[in-house]
Design a protein around this motif. Structure first.
Motif, PDB file in Angstrom:
ATOM      1  N   HIS A 124     -55.703 -82.031 -58.287  1.00 55.75           N
ATOM      2  CA  HIS A 124     -54.288 -81.709 -58.098  1.00 55.75           C
ATOM      3  C   HIS A 124     -53.420 -82.931 -57.798  1.00 55.75           C
ATOM      4  O   HIS A 124     -52.294 -83.047 -58.283  1.00 55.75           O
ATOM      5  N   SER A 127     -49.126 -84.262 -62.729  1.00 55.35           N
ATOM      6  CA  SER A 127     -47.675 -84.117 -62.599  1.00 55.35           C
ATOM      7  C   SER A 127     -47.171 -82.764 -63.082  1.00 55.35           C
ATOM      8  O   SER A 127     -46.019 -82.403 -62.812  1.00 55.35           O
ATOM      9  N   ARG A 161     -50.888 -72.852 -57.500  1.00 58.12           N
ATOM     10  CA  ARG A 161     -49.716 -72.721 -56.628  1.00 58.12           C
ATOM     11  C   ARG A 161     -50.090 -72.644 -55.152  1.00 58.12           C
ATOM     12  O   ARG A 161     -49.274 -72.939 -54.282  1.00 58.12           O
ATOM     13  N   ARG A 189     -51.792 -74.604 -53.676  1.00 53.95           N
ATOM     14  CA  ARG A 189     -51.742 -75.960 -53.132  1.00 53.95           C
ATOM     15  C   ARG A 189     -50.440 -76.192 -52.385  1.00 53.95           C
ATOM     16  O   ARG A 189     -50.345 -77.076 -51.534  1.00 53.95           O
ATOM     17  N   GLY A 190     -49.420 -75.404 -52.715  1.00 53.62           N
ATOM     18  CA  GLY A 190     -48.165 -75.487 -51.985  1.00 53.62           C
ATOM     19  C   GLY A 190     -47.296 -76.657 -52.369  1.00 53.62           C
ATOM     20  O   GLY A 190     -46.283 -76.928 -51.724  1.00 53.62           O
ATOM     21  N   GLU A 191     -47.656 -77.359 -53.405  1.00 51.46           N
ATOM     22  CA  GLU A 191     -46.882 -78.523 -53.823  1.00 51.46           C
ATOM     23  C   GLU A 191     -45.944 -78.143 -54.973  1.00 51.46           C
ATOM     24  O   GLU A 191     -46.238 -77.261 -55.766  1.00 51.46           O
ATOM     25  N   LYS A 192     -44.847 -78.820 -55.044  1.00 54.82           N
ATOM     26  CA  LYS A 192     -43.829 -78.480 -56.039  1.00 54.82           C
ATOM     27  C   LYS A 192     -44.106 -79.198 -57.354  1.00 54.82           C
ATOM     28  O   LYS A 192     -43.335 -80.029 -57.815  1.00 54.82           O
ATOM     29  N   VAL A 193     -45.229 -78.854 -57.943  1.00 57.00           N
ATOM     30  CA  VAL A 193     -45.610 -79.380 -59.245  1.00 57.00           C
ATOM     31  C   VAL A 193     -45.418 -78.264 -60.258  1.00 57.00           C
ATOM     32  O   VAL A 193     -45.863 -77.131 -60.028  1.00 57.00           O
ATOM     33  N   PRO A 194     -44.751 -78.524 -61.379  1.00 50.93           N
ATOM     34  CA  PRO A 194     -44.505 -77.462 -62.367  1.00 50.93           C
ATOM     35  C   PRO A 194     -45.806 -76.834 -62.876  1.00 50.93           C
ATOM     36  O   PRO A 194     -46.782 -77.536 -63.150  1.00 50.93           O
TER      37      PRO A 194
END
Length: 424
Positions: A345, A349, A372, A374-379
């Motif tokens: 992850h 990008s 999702r 993971r909680g990160e704002k990756v598209p």
């Protein structure tokens, strides 16, 4: 003949058995005895392992072909064409040869239901039995002990690695899975283990049946310097060899184990060092950390379990790509999705996720939920088929970026169908 085309045969085989996978040897062994009572007359090497099987088959096939030997190789699954599974002297068998072999298997099976993989295995063995071959290389499909390939008594067994995969069938620990893979060993026959940390279950089973065990780190060693391989068998003079022309960290271990196999077979299938070296130089295999430079560049890898994806991540870290890295990814349900996403992850990008068909297929939305988390704002984008995902990711990625296409053989095979790289 029941069918006239390979496609018809394969479509029918998917309906013949109620289960996609049914481990066990009794059914397939009984058909093999009716099909070819005399069995195989060639020397046989059987290869099992969580990762590295396909690469090891390709390396072994290449070095013995350079030695002038006739070699049959059986692998699975395929990437682009079913015919890839069965090769003689490096050439895929024809549709006609496969259809004839399928007809012979069908006649021999009577009322016995066979899975898709069992049909393929019996067809491969029938084709090999009718050729004059010096060496037959068999890749285990799942596990080892109960895999259809194990109806053949191998003259030498190779276990590449043991890690968690197919836990629904093989067990939930390395010890349990190792014991399943150890089932390809035979009494008083050599077995090579290609990883340094061998499960105790493998060691114990070899001792129990009296197999001749050769362990990486104990009986043979290898180190890498630039493009050279320094290899040594205990008590023998060291060899300096070229690295096999395959990328990825695991290839050092695969190459080292295969060289050990060749050392053990030297009295029966002699090779000189030039033949061994040229075989390593000439080996090629699609879909294993296969970097295709372009705008954007592509990295194809059939990594589909935690161990293989960890190796892919190490390769990405060494590449240290200077621009964005995107992932196009599809996976079967029985894989450890969480561990795979966790491993990659921080390097990705944007995720482009694709549905996989069939009962074992996982949907893109199922994958997306894990990503999702993971909680990160990756598209994260979801698609019903590879072509849509590939078109979308090509529209996003810039010329200097890298697209990593990985996961199931189905995904990488679709990629090769689309891009048709002119690579060896």
């Amino acid at each position: 003949m029941r069918f006239n085309s390979l496609e018809q045969w394969l479509d029918w085989q998917t309906t013949l058995h109620p289960k996609e996978i049914e481990l066990g040897l009794e059914r397939v062994a009984s058909v093999w005895r009716r099909l070819k009572p005399a069995g195989l007359q060639s020397l046989v090497v059987t290869i099992a392992g969580t990762n590295g099987k396909g690469s090891s088959v390709a390396i072994l096939e290449s070095i013995y072909r350079q030695g002038g030997y006739r070699v049959g190789a059986y692998t699975s699954p395929h990437l682009m064409r079913y015919n890839e599974r069965i090769r003689i002297d490096g050439r895929e068998v024809s549709d006609e040869a496969l259809c004839l072999a399928f007809e012979q298997v069908d006649q021999a099976r009577g009322e016995t239901a066979l899975t898709y993989f069992e049909f393929a295995t019996l067809a491969a063995l029938k084709i090999f039995a009718e050729q004059t071959l010096d060496l037959v290389i068999l890749e285990v499909g799942l596990g080892g002990r109960l895999d259809a390939v194990n109806i053949i008594d191998a003259d030498l067994a190779l276990i590449t690695t043991v890690d968690l995969d197919h836990t629904d069938w093989l067990g939930n620990s390395r010890e349990e899975i190792g014991l399943e893979k150890a089932g390809i060993m035979r009494p008083k026959q050599p077995v090579v283990v290609g990883e340094n940390e061998t499960p105790q279950s493998v060691l114990g089973y070899a001792k129990q049946i009296g197999a001749e065990l050769y362990l990486a780190g104990r009986d043979f060693n290898a180190s890498q310097s630039d493009d050279r391989l320094q290899w040594q068998r205990s008590g023998r003079e060291p060899l300096t060899l070229p690295q096999a022309r395959l990328t990825g960290q695991g290839q050092l271990h695969n190459t080292s184990a295969v060289v050990m196999v060749s050392s053990l077979l030297q009295s029966r299938l002699p090779l000189d060092q030039d033949q061994l070296s040229e075989g390593l130089r000439q080996v090629s295999l699609q879909g294993r950390t296969q970097l295709i430079e372009g705008q954007p560049s592509l990295l194809l890898d059939v990594a589909h379990n935690a161990q293989a994806v960890a190796s892919l991540r190490r390769y990405l870290d060494r590449l240290d790509w200077p621009a964005e890295v995107y992932a196009l990814f599809g996976l079967l349900k029985d894989k450890d999705t969480e561990a795979i996403v966790e491993c990659l992850h921080s390097a990705i990008s944007g995720w482009y996720l694709v549905d996989l068909p069939g009962a074992r297929g996982q949907s893109a939305e199922q994958l997306a939920r894990v990503v999702r988390q993971r909680g990160e704002k990756v598209p994260v984008h979801c698609y019903s088929d590879f072509s849509s995902a590939y078109e979308s990711i090509q529209g996003t990625a810039k010329g200097e970026d890298l697209i990593v296409i990985f996961g199931s053989f189905l995904v990488v095979g679709d990629a090769l169908d689309v891009i048709d790289p002119k690579t060896e």
